[in-house]
Design a protein around this motif. Structure first.
Motif, PDB file in Angstrom:
ATOM      1  N   VAL B  41     -14.673  -5.091  -4.903  1.00  0.00           N
ATOM      2  CA  VAL B  41     -14.685  -4.125  -3.788  1.00  0.00           C
ATOM      3  C   VAL B  41     -13.295  -3.526  -3.605  1.00  0.00           C
ATOM      4  CG1 VAL B  41     -14.877  -3.930  -1.275  1.00  0.00           C
ATOM      5  CG2 VAL B  41     -16.654  -5.110  -2.557  1.00  0.00           C
ATOM      6  N   PHE B  42     -12.271  -4.345  -3.798  1.00  0.00           N
ATOM      7  CA  PHE B  42     -10.902  -3.829  -3.670  1.00  0.00           C
ATOM      8  C   PHE B  42     -10.632  -2.749  -4.710  1.00  0.00           C
ATOM      9  CE2 PHE B  42      -6.333  -4.573  -4.998  1.00  0.00           C
ATOM     10  CZ  PHE B  42      -5.821  -3.691  -4.063  1.00  0.00           C
ATOM     11  N   ASP B  43     -11.255  -2.909  -5.865  1.00  0.00           N
ATOM     12  CA  ASP B  43     -11.155  -1.908  -6.923  1.00  0.00           C
ATOM     13  C   ASP B  43      -9.686  -1.632  -7.282  1.00  0.00           C
ATOM     14  OD1 ASP B  43     -11.904  -0.114  -8.783  1.00  0.00           O
ATOM     15  OD2 ASP B  43     -12.766   1.363  -7.412  1.00  0.00           O
ATOM     16  N   PRO B  44      -9.015  -2.647  -7.856  1.00  0.00           N
ATOM     17  CA  PRO B  44      -7.557  -2.574  -7.996  1.00  0.00           C
ATOM     18  C   PRO B  44      -7.058  -1.412  -8.849  1.00  0.00           C
ATOM     19  CG  PRO B  44      -8.458  -4.381  -9.292  1.00  0.00           C
ATOM     20  CD  PRO B  44      -9.564  -3.877  -8.427  1.00  0.00           C
ATOM     21  N   TRP B  45      -7.858  -0.997  -9.828  1.00  0.00           N
ATOM     22  CA  TRP B  45      -7.338   0.027 -10.738  1.00  0.00           C
ATOM     23  C   TRP B  45      -7.895   1.420 -10.437  1.00  0.00           C
ATOM     24  CZ3 TRP B  45      -9.471  -4.321 -13.851  1.00  0.00           C
ATOM     25  CH2 TRP B  45      -8.516  -5.330 -13.986  1.00  0.00           C
ATOM     26  N   SER B  46      -8.452   1.571  -9.253  1.00  0.00           N
ATOM     27  CA  SER B  46      -8.987   2.878  -8.874  1.00  0.00           C
ATOM     28  C   SER B  46      -7.904   3.944  -9.043  1.00  0.00           C
ATOM     29  CB  SER B  46      -9.441   2.810  -7.409  1.00  0.00           C
ATOM     30  OG  SER B  46      -9.817   4.077  -6.957  1.00  0.00           O
ATOM     31  N   PRO B  47      -8.225   5.138  -9.503  1.00  0.00           N
ATOM     32  CA  PRO B  47      -9.550   5.695  -9.818  1.00  0.00           C
ATOM     33  C   PRO B  47     -10.073   5.364 -11.208  1.00  0.00           C
ATOM     34  CG  PRO B  47      -7.881   7.370 -10.068  1.00  0.00           C
ATOM     35  CD  PRO B  47      -7.163   6.133  -9.623  1.00  0.00           C
ATOM     36  N   PRO B  70     -16.436  -7.276   2.091  1.00  0.00           N
ATOM     37  CA  PRO B  70     -15.497  -6.528   2.937  1.00  0.00           C
ATOM     38  C   PRO B  70     -15.642  -5.030   2.716  1.00  0.00           C
ATOM     39  CG  PRO B  70     -14.362  -7.437   1.038  1.00  0.00           C
ATOM     40  CD  PRO B  70     -15.777  -7.922   0.960  1.00  0.00           C
ATOM     41  N   THR B  71     -15.023  -4.262   3.608  1.00  0.00           N
ATOM     42  CA  THR B  71     -15.035  -2.813   3.428  1.00  0.00           C
ATOM     43  C   THR B  71     -13.987  -2.438   2.380  1.00  0.00           C
ATOM     44  OG1 THR B  71     -13.571  -2.699   5.314  1.00  0.00           O
ATOM     45  CG2 THR B  71     -15.869  -2.167   5.709  1.00  0.00           C
ATOM     46  N   PRO B  72     -14.250  -1.420   1.594  1.00  0.00           N
ATOM     47  CA  PRO B  72     -13.276  -1.028   0.554  1.00  0.00           C
ATOM     48  C   PRO B  72     -11.971  -0.541   1.185  1.00  0.00           C
ATOM     49  CG  PRO B  72     -15.412   0.039   0.227  1.00  0.00           C
ATOM     50  CD  PRO B  72     -15.450  -0.593   1.577  1.00  0.00           C
ATOM     51  N   GLY B  73     -10.945  -0.536   0.393  1.00  0.00           N
ATOM     52  CA  GLY B  73      -9.640  -0.052   0.872  1.00  0.00           C
ATOM     53  C   GLY B  73      -8.582  -1.103   0.680  1.00  0.00           C
ATOM     54  N   ALA B  74      -8.176  -1.726   1.767  1.00  0.00           N
ATOM     55  CA  ALA B  74      -7.124  -2.750   1.678  1.00  0.00           C
ATOM     56  C   ALA B  74      -7.704  -4.035   1.100  1.00  0.00           C
ATOM     57  CB  ALA B  74      -6.558  -3.014   3.062  1.00  0.00           C
ATOM     58  N   PRO B  75      -6.895  -4.816   0.376  1.00  0.00           N
ATOM     59  CA  PRO B  75      -7.389  -6.092  -0.139  1.00  0.00           C
ATOM     60  C   PRO B  75      -7.750  -7.031   1.008  1.00  0.00           C
ATOM     61  CG  PRO B  75      -5.005  -5.890  -0.451  1.00  0.00           C
ATOM     62  CD  PRO B  75      -5.496  -4.564   0.023  1.00  0.00           C
ATOM     63  N   ALA B  76      -8.943  -7.627   0.918  1.00  0.00           N
ATOM     64  CA  ALA B  76      -9.419  -8.494   2.002  1.00  0.00           C
ATOM     65  C   ALA B  76      -8.985  -9.932   1.762  1.00  0.00           C
ATOM     66  CB  ALA B  76     -10.930  -8.386   2.107  1.00  0.00           C
ATOM     67  N   TRP B  77      -7.754 -10.100   1.366  1.00  0.00           N
ATOM     68  CA  TRP B  77      -7.192 -11.444   1.251  1.00  0.00           C
ATOM     69  C   TRP B  77      -5.731 -11.363   1.682  1.00  0.00           C
ATOM     70  CZ3 TRP B  77      -8.549  -8.605  -3.151  1.00  0.00           C
ATOM     71  CH2 TRP B  77      -7.499  -8.179  -3.961  1.00  0.00           C
ATOM     72  N   ASP B  78      -5.166 -12.547   1.968  1.00  0.00           N
ATOM     73  CA  ASP B  78      -3.818 -12.567   2.528  1.00  0.00           C
ATOM     74  C   ASP B  78      -2.757 -12.285   1.473  1.00  0.00           C
ATOM     75  OD1 ASP B  78      -3.753 -13.216   5.431  1.00  0.00           O
ATOM     76  OD2 ASP B  78      -5.053 -14.844   4.784  1.00  0.00           O
ATOM     77  N   GLN B 232       3.621  -2.912  -9.657  1.00  0.00           N
ATOM     78  CA  GLN B 232       3.209  -1.685 -10.334  1.00  0.00           C
ATOM     79  C   GLN B 232       1.901  -1.902 -11.082  1.00  0.00           C
ATOM     80  OE1 GLN B 232       6.772   0.528 -12.009  1.00  0.00           O
ATOM     81  NE2 GLN B 232       7.661  -1.461 -11.570  1.00  0.00           N
ATOM     82  N   ARG B 233       0.984  -0.988 -10.927  1.00  0.00           N
ATOM     83  CA  ARG B 233      -0.361  -1.055 -11.522  1.00  0.00           C
ATOM     84  C   ARG B 233      -1.069  -2.352 -11.158  1.00  0.00           C
ATOM     85  NH1 ARG B 233       1.972   1.409 -16.971  1.00  0.00           N
ATOM     86  NH2 ARG B 233       2.108   3.550 -16.256  1.00  0.00           N
ATOM     87  N   GLN B 234      -0.853  -2.773  -9.918  1.00  0.00           N
ATOM     88  CA  GLN B 234      -1.525  -3.952  -9.339  1.00  0.00           C
ATOM     89  C   GLN B 234      -1.187  -5.258 -10.056  1.00  0.00           C
ATOM     90  OE1 GLN B 234      -2.870  -3.894  -6.520  1.00  0.00           O
ATOM     91  NE2 GLN B 234      -3.152  -1.709  -6.209  1.00  0.00           N
ATOM     92  N   MET B 235       0.017  -5.298 -10.629  1.00  0.00           N
ATOM     93  CA  MET B 235       0.470  -6.584 -11.180  1.00  0.00           C
ATOM     94  C   MET B 235       0.483  -7.608 -10.053  1.00  0.00           C
ATOM     95  SD  MET B 235       1.551  -6.632 -14.436  1.00  0.00           S
ATOM     96  CE  MET B 235       3.029  -7.607 -14.634  1.00  0.00           C
ATOM     97  N   LEU B 236       0.188  -8.821 -10.353  1.00  0.00           N
ATOM     98  CA  LEU B 236       0.212  -9.978  -9.438  1.00  0.00           C
ATOM     99  C   LEU B 236      -0.928  -9.959  -8.415  1.00  0.00           C
ATOM    100  CD1 LEU B 236       4.018 -10.537  -8.665  1.00  0.00           C
ATOM    101  CD2 LEU B 236       2.545 -11.919 -10.119  1.00  0.00           C
ATOM    102  N   ALA B 237      -1.789  -8.934  -8.424  1.00  0.00           N
ATOM    103  CA  ALA B 237      -2.858  -8.890  -7.409  1.00  0.00           C
ATOM    104  C   ALA B 237      -3.857 -10.022  -7.609  1.00  0.00           C
ATOM    105  CB  ALA B 237      -3.569  -7.536  -7.450  1.00  0.00           C
ATOM    106  N   ARG B 238      -4.233 -10.255  -8.868  1.00  0.00           N
ATOM    107  CA  ARG B 238      -5.217 -11.309  -9.123  1.00  0.00           C
ATOM    108  C   ARG B 238      -4.641 -12.694  -8.818  1.00  0.00           C
ATOM    109  NH1 ARG B 238      -9.928 -10.480 -11.225  1.00  0.00           N
ATOM    110  NH2 ARG B 238     -11.165 -12.264 -11.789  1.00  0.00           N
TER     111      ARG B 238
END
Lengths: 113, 374
Positions: B41-47, B70-78, B232-238
Motif C-alpha cells: 500500500v505504501f508503494d515505495p517505488w511509485s510511480p 492503511p490509507t496510501p501515502g505515508a508509510p504506516a509504520w514507525d 534515496q530511492r527508498q533505501m532502508l525503507a524495508r
C-alpha cells in the motif's frame, strides 16, 4: 444644658466620622474601578501573539497524513488483558463422536475412511 | 506497524483490549501477510510498479487483517528512530531469552495457550523462524542475524550504535557502512535545544526572547538533508518496516498485562517495570532508562517523519515544531502542530542521555571578522 452640649458635640463627631467613612469607601471604589478599567484595557495583551505564516494546503495535508499514518492507542495505565481460556485435554483423553452419527457423510454399512 | 494495526482495528469498532488480543493471538502467517499488504500500500517505488505481484496481492487479500489496510501515502509504520530507542531498552534480547527458555524447558513454567500462540508469532516475527514469505524480514543467507541488520540501519541513518553488545555481552559484529550520518546526533540535540528556547518563550511578548525561528529552520533543513541522503530511492525503507514490526511487537507485548506477561509473573503498571521484571526472570538486565525510552518512542517517530517530510520549508513555518495549537487564522479541522511531542521528546531524551538540553553546552562561537585585504 451640659447634656445637650455633650449630645451636640457627639453628633458633630459622628457627622465627621461619617464623612471620613464615605471618603474612604470612595477611595476604595475609585481604586477598584481604576484597576478594573486597567485590567480590561490590558486584557487583549493576553491573546497577543506574533503573526504566523499559515501552512498551505499541501503542508497541512502532509502533516495530517503523517499524523494519521502513525496514530496509535494510548497504553498509559493499561491493566490486564482478559483472555478466556478453556482446559486443554491430554492426547487420547477425549474421543471424537462416532462417525455414523454425522448426518449426510456416510451411509449405513459403509466403512469409515 | 503493530500499534498502528491495533489502532486501525479499534477504528473498526473493537475495544483497545480486544484489538490488542486479536493481534497478539493472531496466526503469524496472517501478520506476515498484512505486513506485505502495508508495504505494498505504501508503494515505495511509485510511480514505478508496486512491489507485490498478482499472486502475492491475491494471497494477502485472504489474510485476517485484509480489511484493516492503511490509507496510501505515508508509510504506516514507525520511523527507524522509534526502533532505535526501543531496542536500547534491550527488550528484544530479553524476549529472545524468554522464547529460548520456553522452547527448551519448563524453567519459566507451563505457558498458557495464548502464550504458546505468542511464542509462535514471536519466533516468526522476531527471530526468523520458517516464514512462508520471508522477503519482508530483510534477512537472508547473506545477512542472517536480524539484530545485525538493524544495527547496520541504525548506524547508517543515525551514526549510532546500541548501548549494549550481544546477548552474552560480546562486542556486536555487523556490517558498518562507510556512508553513515555521523552528524545526526549533533544536529538533533542542537535542534532540541533551540526548540526548548522557543517553547519557553511562546508566551513571552515583552521580555528578552532567545527563540530563533531562523536557526530552527536551518537546523531542521540540515537534518532533513542528512536523513534523506540515506533514503534515496527508498533505501532502508524495508529494513525500517522490519525493525518497526519487531519492536512494535515487543512493545505491544509489554503494553499491558498480556497473557505472556501474566505467565511470566511480571504484572506491573508500566512497560518499563514489566520489562525489568521479565529481565530479572531470564537473567538479563533491562536499560536503567527504559521508562524514558518507552515514553518518547512514538513522539520521536512523528518528529523525525515530519523533519524528513519537509513540512518546515522556511523560518516562518518553524512554529510547526514547537506550537501546541495551530496559529490564529488556520482553517478549522487543520492538524495540530507537534509542540507537545517536541516537549515530551526534549524531556525524555534529556532523561535517557543525561544531557541538559535546556542549557547550551558551550557558547556560540563568533569569529572575529578578518580584514579581506591588508
Amino acid at each position: 444644658m451640659s447634656n445637650d452640649s455633650e449630645i451636640t458635640r457627639l453628633q458633630h463627631q459622628i457627622t465627621i466620622l461619617e464623612k471620613q467613612l464615605a471618603q474612604r469607601s470612595n477611595v476604595k471604589q475609585i481604586l477598584s474601578q481604576g484597576f478594573e478599567t486597567l485590567s480590561a484595557q490590558l486584557g487583549p495583551l493576553q491573546n497577543l501573539a506574533p503573526e504566523r505564516t499559515l501552512l498551505g494546503d499541501d503542508r497541512n495535508a502532509r502533516l495530517q497524513n503523517l499524523r494519521k499514518a502513525l496514530a496509535r492507542p494510548e497504553w498509559n495505565g493499561a491493566g490486564t488483558l482478559p483472555m478466556e481460556e478453556y482446559p486443554v485435554f491430554f492426547i487420547g483423553e477425549v474421543a471424537p463422536q462416532q462417525v455414523d452419527s454425522i448426518q449426510g457423510t456416510l451411509t449405513k454399512g459403509s466403512t469409515s475412511p | 506497524m503493530i500499534q498502528q494495526l491495533v489502532n486501525r482495528i479499534m477504528e473498526g469498532g473493537s475495544s483497545k483490549e480486544a484489538a490488542a488480543l486479536r493481534v497478539l493471538g493472531a496466526d503469524p502467517f496472517d501478520l506476515v501477510l498484512h505486513m506485505e499488504q502495508v508495504w505494498n500500500v505504501f508503494d515505495p517505488w511509485s510511480p514505478n510498479p508496486p512491489p507485490a505481484g498478482v499472486a502475492r496481492q491475491n494471497l494477502f487479500a485472504t489474510g485476517e487483517f485484509n480489511n484493516f489496510a492503511p490509507t496510501p501515502g505515508a508509510p504506516a509504520w514507525d520511523h527507524l528512530g522509534y526502533s532505535y530507542v526501543l531496542e536500547n531498552t534491550r527488550m528484544v534480547q530479553i524476549l529472545r531469552r524468554v522464547v529460548r527458555e520456553y522452547r527448551s524447558g519448563e524453567g519459566l513454567g507451563i505457558p498458557s495457550v495464548a502464550t504458546q500462540r505468542w511464542l509462535d508469532a514471536t519466533e516468526v516475527l522476531l527471530f526468523g523462524a520458517a516464514n512462508p514469505i520471508s522477503t519482508w524480514l530483510s534477512t537472508s543467507a547473506i545477512r542472517q542475524d536480524s539484530e545485525a541488520v538493524r544495527r547496520n540501519a541504525y548506524w547508517r541513518l543515525f551514526g549510532l550504535d546500541l548501548a549494549f553488545g550481544t546477548d552474552d555481552n560480546r562486542p556486536p559484529t555487523y556490517d558498518k557502512a562507510n556512508a553513515a550520518n555521523t552528524s545526526f546526533i549533533r544536529l538533533f540535540e542542537e535542534l532540541l535545544f533551540e526548540l526548548w528556547q522557543s517553547i519557553s518563550n511562546v508566551r513571552n511578548i515583552s521580555g528578552v526572547n532567545s527563540s530563533d525561528d531562523d536557526r530552527i529552520y536551518r537546523i531542521a533543513e540540515e537534518l532533513q538533508y542528512v536523513l534523506r541522503s540515506r533514503r534515496q530511492r527508498q533505501m532502508l525503507a524495508r529494513e525500517e518496516l522490519a525493525a518497526a514490526t519487531v519492536l512494535g511487537w515487543a512493545e505491544l507485548t509489554l503494553s499491558a498485562n498480556t497473557p505472556v506477561v501474566i505467565d511470566l509473573r511480571a504484572e506491573a503498571t508500566s512497560q518499563a517495570n514489566r520489562l525489568r521484571l521479565i529481565g530479572e526472570r531470564v537473567g538479563l538486565t533491562a536499560h536503567s532508562k527504559s521508562a524514558a525510552l518507552f515514553s518518547m518512542c512514538s513522539d520521536l517517530s512523528l518528529f523525525l517523519r515530519i523533519i524528513e517530510a519537509g513540512v518546515v520549508t522556511s523560518p516562518d513555518l518553524a512554529w510547526v515544531l514547537y506550537l501546541t495549537q495551530p496559529p490564529q487564522g488556520t482553517p478549522p479541522g487543520a492538524p495540530k502542530p507537534i509542540g507537545n511531542e517536541s516537549r515530551r521528546l526534549i524531556t525524555e531524551w534529556a532523561a535517557a542521555t543525561g544531557k541538559d538540553l535546556k542549557a547550551r553546552s558551550k557558547p556560540v562561537e563568533i569569529n572575529r571578522r578578518q580584514p579581506v585585504m591588508r
